[in-house]
Design an enzyme around this catalytic site. Structure first.
Site, PDB file in Angstrom:
ATOM      1  N   LYS A 122      -4.323  96.070 -10.392  1.00 41.48           N
ATOM      2  CA  LYS A 122      -3.487  95.292  -9.477  1.00 41.48           C
ATOM      3  C   LYS A 122      -4.348  94.829  -8.304  1.00 41.48           C
ATOM      4  CE  LYS A 122       0.282  96.558 -11.782  1.00 41.48           C
ATOM      5  NZ  LYS A 122       1.019  95.615 -12.658  1.00 41.48           N
ATOM      6  N   SER A 162       0.424  91.191 -16.264  1.00 42.32           N
ATOM      7  CA  SER A 162       0.873  91.425 -14.889  1.00 42.32           C
ATOM      8  C   SER A 162      -0.044  90.820 -13.834  1.00 42.32           C
ATOM      9  CB  SER A 162       1.018  92.929 -14.627  1.00 42.32           C
ATOM     10  OG  SER A 162      -0.241  93.563 -14.591  1.00 42.32           O
TER      11      SER A 162
END
Length: 349
Positions: A196, A115
């Site tokens: 993230k 990701s």
């Protein structure tokens, strides 16, 4: 007595592990490490201040009676100490150092998914700075010493909010879950670590262009939404040559609060139902609440992030990812086939 401590240590460790595993509590490893450190510390103190002084006295008496200095073998027969308990007590200094370093300074982290590609790749091993945003207790994540606030562009490790773990692509379902959770629980924290990049912080309005897959952020002021004279940041993008590691993806350089690469899948299309809905906001627009953060993965079309499940409370943040110390050549759910030496000891941008 030493054998009793050994049995207690094993029994308590196993019991706590099973309880924590059953309830899926956050910071499970930290809790277990704390308990093991405390128990080994008790055993170490017992050996240091009870067993060894008693043994020294017994040896001194035996030498006085015999009129000679006893050999190590003869001393070992006086007040014998369990090798297992002696070994466990000797682990206390090591466990204490590991606990302190991991809890308050640095924690290792492995990238399990793609990701954050191409910034971070599957098989990367990171160092997470745990004091970058202040010192927190390792169990409840309460701030002990305040530090700097997380900034836009920072790559952070955090405990995923509960709604992020719902196995659905429907943002409305996750939003409803988040609302119900807020009514029933003060904390919205799971035991799963995510990594993230921060795109928006409290007061920011984040706008995601669904067609162009670009970002725009209207900056808030002191954690509150801006009403007049607002500063708006429209992220700029330039296309890079095809990256051999990702031949089916479009790699762009994104210039926002920081400059870094992102990956785009040209054929990925979004449905309005996927996005996390926020009352009073249009689809694919979000107003970040004060004390929370909007995060996204750099692999934009293969990242489950704030666009789909909402915001990250500041309390959930574990630390700031600072650099890659090792990288294995591997794919998700596969065995490594080598090393990426060019990624060793590289800073994360």
């Amino acid at each position: 007595m030493s054998n009793l401590f050994f049995v207690i240590l094993l029994a308590v460790g196993f019991g706590v592990w099973k309880v924590l595993d059953y309830f899926q509590l956050p910071n499970t490893f930290s809790i277990l490490l704390l308990i093991l450190t405390a128990l080994s510390g008790v055993l170490w103190c017992y050996h240091r201040f009870v067993v060894l002084p008693k043994r020294h006295r017994q040896v001194a008496r035996a030498e006085q009676r015999s009129g000679k200095t006893l050999s190590e073998e003869e001393k070992a027969k006086i007040e014998p100490i369990s090798e297992a308990s002696e070994f466990l007590s000797s682990l206390f200094p090591v466990l204490a150092v590991v606990f302190l370093v991991r809890s308050f300074l640095f924690e290792p982290f492995q990238i399990p998914s793609g990701s954050m590609e191409s910034t971070l790749r599957v098989g990367d091993f990171l160092v997470v700075n745990k004091y970058a945003y202040g010192v927190k207790d390792p169990i409840f994540q309460n701030t002990i010493i305040a530090g700097e606030k997380p900034q836009r562009g920072d790559v952070i490790v955090f405990k995923a909010p509960q709604q992020a773990l719902i196995r659905t692509g429907l943002g409305a379902t996750r939003a409803a879950f988040a609302e119900n959770l807020a009514l029933s629980s003060k904390d919205n924290m799971s035991g799963v670590d995510y990594i993230k990049r921060i795109v928006g912080k409290g007061g920011d309005r984040v706008i995601f262009d669904v067609e162009q897959k670009t970002l725009k952020v209207v900056y808030g002021k002191e954690g509150k939404p801006c009403e007049i004279d607002c500063e708006t940041k429209a992220f700029e993008y330039t296309q890079n040559p095809t990256n051999p590691a990702f031949p089916n993806e479009l790699e762009l350089t994104e210039k926002g609060d920081v400059t870094h690469n992102v990956l785009i899948s040209e054929y990925r299309r979004y449905s309005d139902l996927e996005f996390f809905p926020q009352e009073g906001m249009q689809t694919a627009e979000w107003l970040v609440p004060e004390g929370q953060y909007f995060v996204m993965g750099d692999h934009r079309d293969h990242s489950d992030d704030s666009r789909f499940w909402g915001f990250v409370p500041e309390k959930n943040i574990v630390g700031k990812a600072t650099y890659i110390w090792m990288s294995l050549e591997k794919e998700a759910n596969e065995w490594p086939t080598g090393f990426r030496f060019e990624r060793f000891f590289t800073a994360i941008k």
